[in-house]
Design a protein around this motif. Structure first.
Motif, PDB file in Angstrom:
ATOM      1  N   HIS A 197       2.412  14.348  -3.319  1.00 50.49           N
ATOM      2  CA  HIS A 197       3.236  15.290  -4.081  1.00 50.49           C
ATOM      3  C   HIS A 197       3.586  16.447  -3.151  1.00 50.49           C
ATOM      4  N   LEU A 198       4.771  16.379  -2.542  1.00 50.05           N
ATOM      5  CA  LEU A 198       5.040  17.266  -1.406  1.00 50.05           C
ATOM      6  C   LEU A 198       5.826  18.522  -1.788  1.00 50.05           C
ATOM      7  N   PRO A 199       5.265  19.713  -1.459  1.00 52.31           N
ATOM      8  CA  PRO A 199       6.032  20.949  -1.593  1.00 52.31           C
ATOM      9  C   PRO A 199       6.937  21.107  -0.364  1.00 52.31           C
ATOM     10  N   THR A 207       0.851  -1.208   0.000  1.00 49.88           N
ATOM     11  CA  THR A 207       0.000   0.000   0.000  1.00 49.88           C
ATOM     12  C   THR A 207       0.877   1.245   0.000  1.00 49.88           C
ATOM     13  N   LEU A 208       1.932   1.221   0.808  1.00 55.26           N
ATOM     14  CA  LEU A 208       2.828   2.384   0.841  1.00 55.26           C
ATOM     15  C   LEU A 208       3.451   2.622  -0.536  1.00 55.26           C
ATOM     16  N   ARG A 209       3.730   1.529  -1.252  1.00 58.67           N
ATOM     17  CA  ARG A 209       4.362   1.660  -2.573  1.00 58.67           C
ATOM     18  C   ARG A 209       3.371   2.149  -3.632  1.00 58.67           C
ATOM     19  N   ARG A 231      13.824  12.303   6.536  1.00 59.35           N
ATOM     20  CA  ARG A 231      12.964  11.114   6.617  1.00 59.35           C
ATOM     21  C   ARG A 231      12.005  11.254   7.804  1.00 59.35           C
ATOM     22  N   CYS A 232      10.824  10.681   7.622  1.00 60.94           N
ATOM     23  CA  CYS A 232       9.730  10.852   8.589  1.00 60.94           C
ATOM     24  C   CYS A 232      10.136  10.535  10.031  1.00 60.94           C
ATOM     25  N   ILE A 233       9.887  11.493  10.893  1.00 59.03           N
ATOM     26  CA  ILE A 233      10.138  11.306  12.326  1.00 59.03           C
ATOM     27  C   ILE A 233       9.126  10.325  12.918  1.00 59.03           C
TER      28      ILE A 233
HETATM   29  C1  HEM Z   1       1.788   6.607   7.166  1.00 53.01           C
HETATM   30  C2  HEM Z   1       2.150   7.635   7.833  1.00 53.01           C
HETATM   31  C3  HEM Z   1       3.158   8.651   7.411  1.00 53.01           C
HETATM   32  C4  HEM Z   1       3.705   8.902   6.189  1.00 53.01           C
HETATM   33  C5  HEM Z   1       3.460   8.170   4.891  1.00 53.01           C
HETATM   34  C6  HEM Z   1       4.620  10.006   6.349  1.00 53.01           C
HETATM   35  C7  HEM Z   1       5.389  10.541   5.339  1.00 53.01           C
HETATM   36  C8  HEM Z   1       6.373  11.480   5.519  1.00 53.01           C
HETATM   37  C9  HEM Z   1       7.266  11.947   4.487  1.00 53.01           C
HETATM   38  C10 HEM Z   1       7.229  11.534   3.045  1.00 53.01           C
HETATM   39  C11 HEM Z   1       8.116  12.831   5.058  1.00 53.01           C
HETATM   40  C12 HEM Z   1       9.308  13.511   4.385  1.00 53.01           C
HETATM   41  C13 HEM Z   1       9.043  14.924   4.040  1.00 53.01           C
HETATM   42  C14 HEM Z   1      10.182  15.559   3.290  1.00 53.01           C
HETATM   43  O1  HEM Z   1      11.029  14.896   2.733  1.00 53.01           O
HETATM   44  O2  HEM Z   1      10.163  16.786   3.234  1.00 53.01           O
HETATM   45  C15 HEM Z   1       7.748  12.956   6.443  1.00 53.01           C
HETATM   46  C16 HEM Z   1       8.359  13.813   7.336  1.00 53.01           C
HETATM   47  C17 HEM Z   1       7.872  14.030   8.591  1.00 53.01           C
HETATM   48  N1  HEM Z   1       6.919  13.295   9.254  1.00 53.01           N
HETATM   49 FE1  HEM Z   1       5.833  11.780   8.503  1.00 53.01          FE
HETATM   50  N2  HEM Z   1       4.595  10.427   7.650  1.00 53.01           N
HETATM   51  C18 HEM Z   1       3.727   9.619   8.336  1.00 53.01           C
HETATM   52  C19 HEM Z   1       3.424   9.677   9.678  1.00 53.01           C
HETATM   53  C20 HEM Z   1       3.931  10.581  10.561  1.00 53.01           C
HETATM   54  C21 HEM Z   1       3.635  10.637  11.966  1.00 53.01           C
HETATM   55  C22 HEM Z   1       2.736   9.665  12.722  1.00 53.01           C
HETATM   56  C23 HEM Z   1       4.326  11.693  12.477  1.00 53.01           C
HETATM   57  C24 HEM Z   1       4.415  12.141  13.907  1.00 53.01           C
HETATM   58  C25 HEM Z   1       3.768  12.816  14.563  1.00 53.01           C
HETATM   59  C26 HEM Z   1       5.075  12.303  11.384  1.00 53.01           C
HETATM   60  C27 HEM Z   1       5.906  13.394  11.489  1.00 53.01           C
HETATM   61  C28 HEM Z   1       6.758  13.837  10.500  1.00 53.01           C
HETATM   62  C29 HEM Z   1       7.638  14.977  10.659  1.00 53.01           C
HETATM   63  C30 HEM Z   1       7.759  15.868  11.866  1.00 53.01           C
HETATM   64  C31 HEM Z   1       8.345  15.092   9.455  1.00 53.01           C
HETATM   65  C32 HEM Z   1       9.379  16.156   9.099  1.00 53.01           C
HETATM   66  C33 HEM Z   1      10.752  15.592   9.223  1.00 53.01           C
HETATM   67  C34 HEM Z   1      11.839  16.570   8.840  1.00 53.01           C
HETATM   68  O3  HEM Z   1      11.590  17.533   8.104  1.00 53.01           O
HETATM   69  O4  HEM Z   1      12.971  16.360   9.270  1.00 53.01           O
HETATM   70  N3  HEM Z   1       4.819  11.596  10.242  1.00 53.01           N
HETATM   71  N4  HEM Z   1       6.697  12.108   6.699  1.00 53.01           N
END
Ligand code: HEM
Length: 411
Positions: free
Chosen positions: A291-293, A282-284, A353-355
């Motif tokens: 599409h992230l800005p 599903t993630l794939r 990468r996602c925290i």
């Molecule tokens: C299925 C669930 C999730 C997906 C698919 C996802 C996806 C992503 C992706 C693609 C990024 C990278 C953004 C970039 O490269 O600019 C990201 C960053 C981030 N995510 Fe997630 N995320 C998920 C869940 C969560 C959860 C549960 C949290 C926590 C509360 C979270 C917090 C963050 C934060 C704070 C960043 C920024 C990291 C940084 O800029 O260093 N995410 N996420």
């Protein structure tokens, strides 16, 4: 300079996958036109994106590195202005990004997240119990009744958001990914979420608790140089939004896959594949963030034979990346949980990468099997073609997911 005609991005996100294919037809790195007529670049190729995401010459700070923004050419009427005006990791670069990331990342380490397991299990089970009281054959929106409240209750508990203000506090994040809003609505949303988040922080300052908001406030009070007031509010906004929206989409997309592809569901029933295969596939195939800005090259950067000029906005097309035939084969569009290779970058890559990865995985790994175990007869309540897309190009989900948890009663 790329002379091919830029793909015009559909703000209503009717088919983010078809759009990614159109972009890829121009190359893994190619021009797009954003709503408001702003020209940008989109990276939909897996290898090109891996390179861009680890290349320190890509900044996320529009104030310093988006030439048109810094020159005042991007007005309040640009529909994605909210993404440039945030003050958090989304717009931070270099030392500022490391500082903000350090303050929050340790709260989501695998060890700290393991300690959250009891909360995650309780919230999911409470919601499943509530669903258990649905009448036989009743049609419910699984997104509204489970996929949204599950991660939003978990993240609100972690950050100590009182129940009565949760809907208001989360609304800003929901609207921030809605690319169909008018410029006036975008401006009103930004004003409103600032007001709501400041009020929440003020209240928490007066009444601290055993929660991550109180921890962030304490870190700020200890040493103001670690986190400004604007960064504190912006970071909370980001964590509450990301803690909810993509997890919700992952649940919706995984359940949708199971309900529309009986052969794939049978593979799970018979134990041919595990739930972890379904989650990865599903993630794939259905990346929750489409599409992230934005990124901005701090100098001209060449990727996959294309030079992206310094100071121009770049989007990362995660939904297209998982379906890149160059890494996942000519049938990359096909959902197949038995695939051994399920390459994707749906949680990002490199220093951004996602925290929340450990928390998101803990949530989905519990919720998905628990839902199907509790309601083995769950079925879509509408024809597959009637399931509507979320209506945004930034995220990839569904507007609603109408299901029956049990078959309709026979007369
Ligand atoms: C299925 C669930 C999730 C997906 C698919 C996802 C996806 C992503 C992706 C693609 C990024 C990278 C953004 C970039 O490269 O600019 C990201 C960053 C981030 N995510 Fe997630 N995320 C998920 C869940 C969560 C959860 C549960 C949290 C926590 C509360 C979270 C917090 C963050 C934060 C704070 C960043 C920024 C990291 C940084 O800029 O260093 N995410 N996420």
């Amino acid at each position: 300079m790329d002379e091919r005609c830029p793909v015009v991005i559909d703000p209503t996100g009717q088919d983010v996958h078809a759009e990614a294919r159109r972009i890829r037809a121009n190359g893994p790195v190619s021009r797009v036109e954003l709503p408001g007529g702003v020209l940008a670049w989109s990276i939909v190729g897996h290898d090109a994106a891996s390179r861009a995401l680890t290349d320190v010459r890509f900044s996320k700070d529009p104030r310093k590195h988006w030439t048109a923004f810094a020159n005042g050419e991007i007005g309040q009427d640009f529909p994605l202005i909210g993404w440039a005006l945030m003050d958090n990791m989304t717009t931070a670069y270099g030392r500022d990004h490391s500082r903000l990331r350090r303050l929050t990342a340790k709260a989501f380490s695998p060890r700290r997240v393991e300690a959250m397991r009891a909360k995650v299990v309780r919230v999911a089970n409470d919601l499943l119990d509530e669903l258990g009281s649905c009448a036989t054959g009743e049609v419910i929106d699984l997104k509204a009744r489970f996929a949204h409240p599950f991660p939003s209750r978990v993240i609100c508990e972690i950050f100590g958001v009182p129940e009565e203000s949760r809907a208001e506090v989360l609304r800003g994040g929901e609207q921030n990914v809605d690319t169909t809003l008018t410029p006036e609505e975008v401006t009103a949303n930004i004003e409103q979420w600032h007001k709501v988040m400041h009020a929440f922080v003020e209240d928490k300052r007066r009444n601290p608790g055993d929660d991550l908001t109180s921890d962030l406030i304490a870190a700020q009070e200890e040493d103001g140089s670690r986190l400004t007031e604007s960064e504190l509010v912006g970071t909370l906004f980001l964590l509450l939004a990301t803690g909810t929206e993509p997890v919700m989409n992952l649940i919706v997309n995984a359940v949708h896959a199971m309900l529309t592809m009986p052969d794939q569901r049978d593979l799970v029933r018979t134990g041919t594949v595990g739930w972890s295969d379904v989650i990865e596939e599903t993630l794939r195939v259905e990346a929750p963030v489409a599409h992230l800005p934005f990124r901005f090259p701090t100098e001209d950067v060449e990727i996959a034979g294309v030079t992206i000029p310094k100071g121009e906005p770049v989007l990362i097309g995660f939904a297209g990346i998982g379906r890149d035939p160059a890494v996942n084969g000519e049938d990359a569009d096909q959902f197949d949980a038995t695939r051994t290779n399920k390459e994707h970058l749906s949680f990002g890559h490199g220093i951004y990468r996602c925290i929340g990865y450990p928390l998101a995985m803990q949530e989905i790994e519990f919720a998905l099997p628990a839902l199907f175990q509790r309601f083995p007869e769950i079925a879509l309540a509408v024809a597959p073609q009637e399931v509507r897309p979320q209506g945004t190009f930034i995220m990839n989900g569904r507007k609603e997911l109408l299901v029956r948890l049990t078959p309709p009663a026979t007369a």
